[in-house]
Design a protein around this motif. Structure first.
Motif, PDB file in Angstrom:
ATOM      1  N   ARG A 278       0.852  -1.169  -0.090  1.00 20.10           N
ATOM      2  CA  ARG A 278       0.002  -0.039  -0.060  1.00 20.10           C
ATOM      3  C   ARG A 278       0.918   1.230   0.086  1.00 20.10           C
ATOM      4  O   ARG A 278       0.655   2.343   0.766  1.00 20.10           O
ATOM      5  N   ASP A 279       2.114   1.432  -0.803  1.00 22.27           N
ATOM      6  CA  ASP A 279       2.626   2.239  -0.817  1.00 22.27           C
ATOM      7  C   ASP A 279       2.813   2.899  -2.451  1.00 22.27           C
ATOM      8  O   ASP A 279       2.429   2.108  -3.350  1.00 22.27           O
ATOM      9  N   SER A 280       3.572   4.029  -2.641  1.00 24.73           N
ATOM     10  CA  SER A 280       3.706   4.558  -3.919  1.00 24.73           C
ATOM     11  C   SER A 280       4.911   4.219  -4.714  1.00 24.73           C
ATOM     12  O   SER A 280       5.469   5.247  -4.938  1.00 24.73           O
ATOM     13  N   VAL A 281       4.945   2.779  -4.666  1.00 26.22           N
ATOM     14  CA  VAL A 281       6.126   2.578  -5.184  1.00 26.22           C
ATOM     15  C   VAL A 281       6.519   2.693  -6.598  1.00 26.22           C
ATOM     16  O   VAL A 281       7.734   3.185  -7.024  1.00 26.22           O
ATOM     17  N   ILE A 282       5.279   2.673  -7.492  1.00 24.64           N
ATOM     18  CA  ILE A 282       5.312   2.949  -8.804  1.00 24.64           C
ATOM     19  C   ILE A 282       5.844   4.661  -9.073  1.00 24.64           C
ATOM     20  O   ILE A 282       6.770   4.676 -10.027  1.00 24.64           O
ATOM     21  N   ALA A 283       5.449   5.610  -8.465  1.00 21.87           N
ATOM     22  CA  ALA A 283       5.712   6.649  -8.610  1.00 21.87           C
ATOM     23  C   ALA A 283       7.361   6.905  -8.205  1.00 21.87           C
ATOM     24  O   ALA A 283       7.961   7.750  -8.845  1.00 21.87           O
ATOM     25  N   ASN A 284       7.701   6.436  -7.204  1.00 21.75           N
ATOM     26  CA  ASN A 284       9.078   6.480  -6.659  1.00 21.75           C
ATOM     27  C   ASN A 284       9.845   6.234  -7.572  1.00 21.75           C
ATOM     28  O   ASN A 284      10.995   6.664  -8.016  1.00 21.75           O
ATOM     29  N   ALA A 285       9.732   4.909  -8.351  1.00 25.42           N
ATOM     30  CA  ALA A 285      10.356   4.216  -9.271  1.00 25.42           C
ATOM     31  C   ALA A 285      10.568   5.031 -10.514  1.00 25.42           C
ATOM     32  O   ALA A 285      11.659   4.930 -11.110  1.00 25.42           O
ATOM     33  N   LEU A 286       9.386   5.533 -10.893  1.00 20.86           N
ATOM     34  CA  LEU A 286       9.444   6.396 -12.217  1.00 20.86           C
ATOM     35  C   LEU A 286      10.193   7.627 -12.130  1.00 20.86           C
ATOM     36  O   LEU A 286      10.786   8.054 -13.108  1.00 20.86           O
ATOM     37  N   SER A 287      10.172   8.094 -10.960  1.00 21.28           N
ATOM     38  CA  SER A 287      10.771   9.466 -10.692  1.00 21.28           C
ATOM     39  C   SER A 287      12.394   9.198 -10.795  1.00 21.28           C
ATOM     40  O   SER A 287      13.273   9.994 -11.328  1.00 21.28           O
ATOM     41  N   GLN A 288      12.759   7.922  -9.993  1.00 13.81           N
ATOM     42  CA  GLN A 288      14.350   7.549 -10.018  1.00 13.81           C
ATOM     43  C   GLN A 288      14.693   7.227 -11.423  1.00 13.81           C
ATOM     44  O   GLN A 288      15.767   7.505 -11.927  1.00 13.81           O
ATOM     45  N   ILE A 289      13.734   6.627 -12.345  1.00 16.44           N
ATOM     46  CA  ILE A 289      14.219   6.294 -13.721  1.00 16.44           C
ATOM     47  C   ILE A 289      14.402   7.567 -14.618  1.00 16.44           C
ATOM     48  O   ILE A 289      15.388   7.749 -15.224  1.00 16.44           O
ATOM     49  N   LEU A 290      13.576   8.835 -14.347  1.00 12.82           N
ATOM     50  CA  LEU A 290      13.738   9.848 -15.116  1.00 12.82           C
ATOM     51  C   LEU A 290      15.033  10.547 -14.421  1.00 12.82           C
ATOM     52  O   LEU A 290      15.658  11.153 -15.502  1.00 12.82           O
ATOM     53  N   LEU A 291      15.328  10.382 -13.093  1.00 14.87           N
ATOM     54  CA  LEU A 291      16.678  10.980 -12.820  1.00 14.87           C
ATOM     55  C   LEU A 291      17.981  10.520 -13.187  1.00 14.87           C
ATOM     56  O   LEU A 291      18.700  10.748 -13.803  1.00 14.87           O
ATOM     57  N   ARG A 292      17.800   9.127 -13.489  1.00 19.91           N
ATOM     58  CA  ARG A 292      18.997   8.199 -13.861  1.00 19.91           C
ATOM     59  C   ARG A 292      19.032   8.440 -15.494  1.00 19.91           C
ATOM     60  O   ARG A 292      20.259   8.270 -15.898  1.00 19.91           O
ATOM     61  N   ALA A 293      18.190   8.707 -16.134  1.00 19.55           N
ATOM     62  CA  ALA A 293      17.950   9.028 -17.554  1.00 19.55           C
ATOM     63  C   ALA A 293      18.345  10.428 -17.878  1.00 19.55           C
ATOM     64  O   ALA A 293      18.464  10.713 -19.048  1.00 19.55           O
ATOM     65  N   SER A 294      18.459  11.250 -17.157  1.00 16.66           N
ATOM     66  CA  SER A 294      18.829  12.605 -17.475  1.00 16.66           C
ATOM     67  C   SER A 294      19.968  12.694 -17.800  1.00 16.66           C
ATOM     68  O   SER A 294      20.931  12.151 -17.625  1.00 16.66           O
ATOM     69  N   HIS A 295      20.338  13.885 -18.110  1.00 19.26           N
ATOM     70  CA  HIS A 295      21.786  14.340 -18.597  1.00 19.26           C
ATOM     71  C   HIS A 295      22.238  15.428 -17.620  1.00 19.26           C
ATOM     72  O   HIS A 295      22.587  16.542 -18.300  1.00 19.26           O
ATOM     73  N   THR A 296      21.832  15.563 -16.553  1.00 14.66           N
ATOM     74  CA  THR A 296      22.491  16.507 -15.459  1.00 14.66           C
ATOM     75  C   THR A 296      23.221  15.805 -14.276  1.00 14.66           C
ATOM     76  O   THR A 296      22.675  14.685 -14.014  1.00 14.66           O
TER      77      THR A 296
ATOM     78  N   ASN B 146      24.638  16.644 -10.501  1.00 16.00           N
ATOM     79  CA  ASN B 146      24.899  17.724  -9.446  1.00 16.00           C
ATOM     80  C   ASN B 146      24.341  19.181  -9.913  1.00 16.00           C
ATOM     81  O   ASN B 146      24.911  20.173  -9.698  1.00 16.00           O
ATOM     82  N   GLY B 147      23.425  19.160 -10.833  1.00 18.52           N
ATOM     83  CA  GLY B 147      22.679  20.495 -11.440  1.00 18.52           C
ATOM     84  C   GLY B 147      23.366  20.952 -12.478  1.00 18.52           C
ATOM     85  O   GLY B 147      23.104  21.855 -13.373  1.00 18.52           O
ATOM     86  N   ALA B 148      24.430  20.331 -13.159  1.00 19.19           N
ATOM     87  CA  ALA B 148      25.444  20.571 -14.205  1.00 19.19           C
ATOM     88  C   ALA B 148      24.775  19.795 -15.244  1.00 19.19           C
ATOM     89  O   ALA B 148      24.814  18.532 -15.070  1.00 19.19           O
ATOM     90  N   PRO B 149      24.845  20.386 -16.538  1.00 20.06           N
ATOM     91  CA  PRO B 149      24.603  19.494 -17.615  1.00 20.06           C
ATOM     92  C   PRO B 149      25.792  18.618 -18.000  1.00 20.06           C
ATOM     93  O   PRO B 149      26.683  19.049 -17.909  1.00 20.06           O
ATOM     94  N   ILE B 150      25.362  17.336 -18.548  1.00 17.64           N
ATOM     95  CA  ILE B 150      26.079  16.544 -19.173  1.00 17.64           C
ATOM     96  C   ILE B 150      25.733  16.278 -20.458  1.00 17.64           C
ATOM     97  O   ILE B 150      24.840  15.877 -20.760  1.00 17.64           O
ATOM     98  N   THR B 151      26.747  15.890 -21.590  1.00 13.78           N
ATOM     99  CA  THR B 151      26.282  15.568 -22.772  1.00 13.78           C
ATOM    100  C   THR B 151      26.635  13.922 -22.895  1.00 13.78           C
ATOM    101  O   THR B 151      27.226  13.351 -21.926  1.00 13.78           O
TER     102      THR B 151
END
Length: 445
Positions: free
Chosen positions: A307-325, A327-332
């Motif tokens: 009864r926890d928001s596991v899906i929302a937590n997992a999707l937010s982590q996926i977006l983080l790991r797939a990002s190109h930043t 520590n706030g700095a852009p990476i190519t």
């Protein structure tokens, strides 16, 4: 009549697709059920003997600390004792929850100083910790760790890893050689060297995908004809993807796809390049389905039971790991690629790479009369070789931050490229790339 035949062929394709889809979904459902069931069983095991055995390992971990380097100054020899401590903390924690929830929550003790500090203090019987859940992953490694620590400690695990991993490499080398592919067998060994293999047995975190990849390859080499005859290659790669999702914590999972794919290309040397390319695409999609759907199954199951928001937590982590930043700095994408290949700029690897390049150029000269065939044949291998770079581009932030272990995914690139090199030395008297190949039944279907 022609239209009837075409419609009939289309109907047959649709029937095959529906049949495979049903089988794939059945395998997925069975995998989720078996995976959860195995976790339930090991969470019934007593944790007191595990804590007793691991207490002796606390000194080892405390002495090395979180990111010990086996060879000082060489980043590619860095261990991940941070994650290993956390994995062992999950294995030994005695939660008061019901087993149905424990098997999904994966709880450990947190004292605020990190997982290594938490493990040492928890094993010492200290109180005052808080419970921390980690529900995004399956944590299937616990199916093996919990029974193991009933009898052995962390130092024993490292010794067993050395023995079993060396044995696996030997068995695979021998299997490839016995099939008539001596050059490809040495290509496999060389690709393992590029993973810095002295480090892998010393880390649970690094060993999981190593075992999965190589056991999958060994089964493929031994049972290829049987799998192909049963039209089970797609399901086999789906199972590999499911196991990668179940056991791994996002280290270098693509190795479990790429290395078996190269082996399929080697075994199916008699097939034309277009067929090989289609097989690569189909098998990759099947692996990806198994990997993603199995992972999503954990989120759904955890959401329902906990009864926890596991899906929302997992999707937010996926977006983080797939990002190109970072520590706030852009990476190519180029930054991520360079950060993962930089380990091969060390002098020993540069010498090894130079020798490989020399062998490749000599092979080109040897096969110069058949360069047209060479260029066509290497296309499938090159397609597999670029897969790690595609993965690094998609998982940009994760691959950039954790480059000191994600670089091991390049085993796929090295293996594929060295197999190209090995095939340049085929006996031209019997026709390009024919010696050592065997006609195979079945294939991808």
């Amino acid at each position: 009549m022609k239209r009837v035949r075409q419609r009939s062929a289309g109907d047959t394709t649709a029937i095959k697709f529906r049949r495979h889809t049903i089988r794939a979904l059945a395998v997925l459902a069975a995998g989720i059920g078996v995976g959860y069931g195995l976790l339930l069983l090991v969470y019934l095991l007593p944790t007191a003997p595990m804590r007793a055995h691991l207490s002796a390992s606390a000194a080892v971990l405390s002495g090395e600390r979180e990111y010990h380097r086996v060879i000082p100054g060489v980043v590619s020899t860095q261990l991940d004792n941070y994650t290993d401590s956390w994995m062992m903390g999950n294995a030994v924690y005695d939660s008061p929850r019901s087993v149905w929830k424990r098997a999904l929550a994966c709880t450990s003790a947190d004292f605020g100083g990190g997982p290594l500090d938490g493990l040492v203090r928890y094993l010492g019987g200290e109180q005052g910790y808080r419970e921390v859940d980690y529900t995004r992953y399956w944590h299937g490694y616990l199916v093996l760790l919990k029974p193991f620590f009933l009898l052995f400690d962390y130092a024993d695990l490292r010794v067993f890893n050395v023995l079993f991993q060396l044995l696996l490499v030997f068995l695979i080398f021998r299997s490839i050689s016995k099939m008539g592919y001596e050059g490809e067998a040495w290509s496999y060994v060389l690709s393992i060297l590029f993973m810095m293999p002295v480090v892998i047995p010393l880390s649970i975190q690094f060993s999981v995908i190593f075992y999965l990849t190589n056991i999958s390859v060994l089964i493929l080499l031994k049972a290829y004809d049987w799998i192909a005859d049963k039209n089970g290659m797609l399901l086999y790669f789906q199972l590999i993807g499911m196991c990668a999702s179940y056991f791994d914590l996002l280290t270098y999972p693509l190795a479990s796809l790429g290395v078996p794919l190269v082996c399929v290309l080697v075994i199916e040397a008699d097939r034309d390049s277009w067929t090989k390319v289609k097989n690569i695409i189909c098998l990759s999609v099947s692996w990806g389905f198994g990997y993603g759907a199995m992972w999503a199954g954990k989120w759904i199951l955890s959401t329902v039971v906990l009864r926890d928001s596991v899906i929302a937590n997992a999707l937010s982590q996926i977006l983080l790991r797939a990002s190109h930043t970072q520590n706030g700095a852009p990476i190519t994408v180029l930054d991520t690629w360079l950060r993962n290949v930089e380990f091969y700029f060390e002098k020993p690897f540069m010498i090894l790479t130079a020798l490989c390049m020399a062998a490749f150029l000599a092979g080109i000269l040897k096969s110069r009369s058949q360069l047209a065939d060479v260029c066509i044949d290497i296309i499938p291998f090159l397609l597999v070789a670029v897969m790690p770079f595609v993965w690094y581009a998609l998982a940009g932030q994760h691959s950039y931050e954790h480059h000191w272990f994600t670089f091991r995914g390049l085993v796929v690139t090295v293996f594929a490229c060295m197999c190209i090199c090995a095939r340049l030395y085929r006996d031209t008297d019997t026709g390009y790339f024919q010696r050592g190949s065997r006609k195979r039944k079945g294939g991808v279907s």
